[in-house]
Design a protein around this motif. Sequence first.
Motif, PDB file in Angstrom:
ATOM      1  N   VAL A  14       0.835  -1.197   0.000  1.00  9.40           N
ATOM      2  CA  VAL A  14       0.000   0.000   0.000  1.00  9.40           C
ATOM      3  C   VAL A  14       0.872   1.251   0.000  1.00  9.40           C
ATOM      4  O   VAL A  14       0.637   2.194  -0.757  1.00  9.40           O
ATOM      5  CB  VAL A  14      -0.972   0.011   1.209  1.00  9.40           C
ATOM      6  CG1 VAL A  14      -1.677   1.344   1.335  1.00  9.40           C
ATOM      7  CG2 VAL A  14      -1.980  -1.118   1.087  1.00  9.40           C
ATOM      8  N   LEU A  15       1.906   1.258   0.824  1.00  7.65           N
ATOM      9  CA  LEU A  15       2.811   2.402   0.880  1.00  7.65           C
ATOM     10  C   LEU A  15       3.512   2.601  -0.459  1.00  7.65           C
ATOM     11  O   LEU A  15       3.634   3.731  -0.946  1.00  7.65           O
ATOM     12  CB  LEU A  15       3.829   2.198   2.000  1.00  7.65           C
ATOM     13  CG  LEU A  15       4.760   3.350   2.313  1.00  7.65           C
ATOM     14  CD1 LEU A  15       3.993   4.627   2.602  1.00  7.65           C
ATOM     15  CD2 LEU A  15       5.652   2.991   3.484  1.00  7.65           C
ATOM     16  N   SER A  16       3.924   1.523  -1.088  1.00  4.49           N
ATOM     17  CA  SER A  16       4.560   1.615  -2.406  1.00  4.49           C
ATOM     18  C   SER A  16       3.592   2.181  -3.441  1.00  4.49           C
ATOM     19  O   SER A  16       3.966   3.030  -4.256  1.00  4.49           O
ATOM     20  CB  SER A  16       5.044   0.245  -2.868  1.00  4.49           C
ATOM     21  OG  SER A  16       6.085  -0.202  -2.062  1.00  4.49           O
ATOM     22  N   ASN A  17       2.356   1.713  -3.406  1.00  9.79           N
ATOM     23  CA  ASN A  17       1.357   2.215  -4.357  1.00  9.79           C
ATOM     24  C   ASN A  17       1.063   3.691  -4.131  1.00  9.79           C
ATOM     25  O   ASN A  17       0.928   4.455  -5.089  1.00  9.79           O
ATOM     26  CB  ASN A  17       0.070   1.397  -4.266  1.00  9.79           C
ATOM     27  CG  ASN A  17       0.231   0.007  -4.837  1.00  9.79           C
ATOM     28  OD1 ASN A  17       1.099  -0.239  -5.653  1.00  9.79           O
ATOM     29  ND2 ASN A  17      -0.613  -0.903  -4.391  1.00  9.79           N
ATOM     30  N   LEU A  18       0.983   4.117  -2.883  1.00  8.06           N
ATOM     31  CA  LEU A  18       0.756   5.537  -2.601  1.00  8.06           C
ATOM     32  C   LEU A  18       1.931   6.379  -3.079  1.00  8.06           C
ATOM     33  O   LEU A  18       1.743   7.492  -3.573  1.00  8.06           O
ATOM     34  CB  LEU A  18       0.534   5.759  -1.104  1.00  8.06           C
ATOM     35  CG  LEU A  18      -0.822   5.391  -0.551  1.00  8.06           C
ATOM     36  CD1 LEU A  18      -0.825   5.520   0.965  1.00  8.06           C
ATOM     37  CD2 LEU A  18      -1.919   6.254  -1.157  1.00  8.06           C
ATOM     38  N   SER A  19       3.128   5.852  -2.929  1.00  9.37           N
ATOM     39  CA  SER A  19       4.325   6.594  -3.341  1.00  9.37           C
ATOM     40  C   SER A  19       4.408   6.734  -4.857  1.00  9.37           C
ATOM     41  O   SER A  19       5.031   7.667  -5.362  1.00  9.37           O
ATOM     42  CB  SER A  19       5.580   5.904  -2.820  1.00  9.37           C
ATOM     43  OG  SER A  19       5.578   5.910  -1.415  1.00  9.37           O
ATOM     44  N   ARG A  20       3.779   5.825  -5.585  1.00  8.26           N
ATOM     45  CA  ARG A  20       3.822   5.873  -7.050  1.00  8.26           C
ATOM     46  C   ARG A  20       2.785   6.821  -7.650  1.00  8.26           C
ATOM     47  O   ARG A  20       2.846   7.115  -8.836  1.00  8.26           O
ATOM     48  CB  ARG A  20       3.577   4.481  -7.620  1.00  8.26           C
ATOM     49  CG  ARG A  20       4.743   3.568  -7.446  1.00  8.26           C
ATOM     50  CD  ARG A  20       4.505   2.271  -8.189  1.00  8.26           C
ATOM     51  NE  ARG A  20       5.319   1.235  -7.584  1.00  8.26           N
ATOM     52  CZ  ARG A  20       4.894   0.046  -7.283  1.00  8.26           C
ATOM     53  NH1 ARG A  20       3.663  -0.310  -7.529  1.00  8.26           N
ATOM     54  NH2 ARG A  20       5.705  -0.824  -6.736  1.00  8.26           N
ATOM     55  N   LEU A  21       1.833   7.256  -6.842  1.00  9.76           N
ATOM     56  CA  LEU A  21       0.797   8.145  -7.378  1.00  9.76           C
ATOM     57  C   LEU A  21       1.401   9.457  -7.850  1.00  9.76           C
ATOM     58  O   LEU A  21       2.299  10.010  -7.212  1.00  9.76           O
ATOM     59  CB  LEU A  21      -0.249   8.453  -6.306  1.00  9.76           C
ATOM     60  CG  LEU A  21      -1.217   7.345  -5.950  1.00  9.76           C
ATOM     61  CD1 LEU A  21      -2.093   7.790  -4.787  1.00  9.76           C
ATOM     62  CD2 LEU A  21      -2.068   6.954  -7.131  1.00  9.76           C
ATOM     63  N   ASP A  22       0.891   9.961  -8.930  1.00  7.44           N
ATOM     64  CA  ASP A  22       1.307  11.267  -9.426  1.00  7.44           C
ATOM     65  C   ASP A  22       0.438  12.309  -8.730  1.00  7.44           C
ATOM     66  O   ASP A  22      -0.630  12.679  -9.220  1.00  7.44           O
ATOM     67  CB  ASP A  22       1.138  11.330 -10.945  1.00  7.44           C
ATOM     68  CG  ASP A  22       1.696  12.615 -11.528  1.00  7.44           C
ATOM     69  OD1 ASP A  22       2.286  13.429 -10.772  1.00  7.44           O
ATOM     70  OD2 ASP A  22       1.541  12.813 -12.742  1.00  7.44           O
ATOM     71  N   VAL A  23       0.897  12.752  -7.566  1.00 11.89           N
ATOM     72  CA  VAL A  23       0.084  13.655  -6.756  1.00 11.89           C
ATOM     73  C   VAL A  23      -0.123  15.008  -7.421  1.00 11.89           C
ATOM     74  O   VAL A  23      -1.045  15.737  -7.063  1.00 11.89           O
ATOM     75  CB  VAL A  23       0.666  13.828  -5.335  1.00 11.89           C
ATOM     76  CG1 VAL A  23       0.557  12.554  -4.535  1.00 11.89           C
ATOM     77  CG2 VAL A  23       2.070  14.338  -5.364  1.00 11.89           C
ATOM     78  N   ASP A  24       0.700  15.338  -8.393  1.00  9.43           N
ATOM     79  CA  ASP A  24       0.521  16.605  -9.102  1.00  9.43           C
ATOM     80  C   ASP A  24      -0.782  16.623  -9.896  1.00  9.43           C
ATOM     81  O   ASP A  24      -1.308  17.692 -10.200  1.00  9.43           O
ATOM     82  CB  ASP A  24       1.692  16.864 -10.050  1.00  9.43           C
ATOM     83  CG  ASP A  24       2.995  17.079  -9.300  1.00  9.43           C
ATOM     84  OD1 ASP A  24       2.946  17.501  -8.128  1.00  9.43           O
ATOM     85  OD2 ASP A  24       4.053  16.814  -9.892  1.00  9.43           O
TER      86      ASP A  24
END
Length: 57
Positions: A14-24
């Motif tokens: 889950v942490l890895s998936n959140l880190s991959r999100l393009d938050v921009d």
Amino acid sequence: MNQQVEQGYRMHRVLSNLSRLDVDQLDDADRERVETARDLLEEVSLLTRPEDRSHPF
């Protein structure tokens, strides 16, 4: 796989998936939610990580 290892694996995923999100690409509210979720998962991960028994302190 024992339950503790499985839970740690899931948190890591889950942490890895959140880190991959393009938050921009997200709006401000969603960006804040992602950052909060990431911070909470990292905190829980630190609390549940087994101690390294090789260190004397």
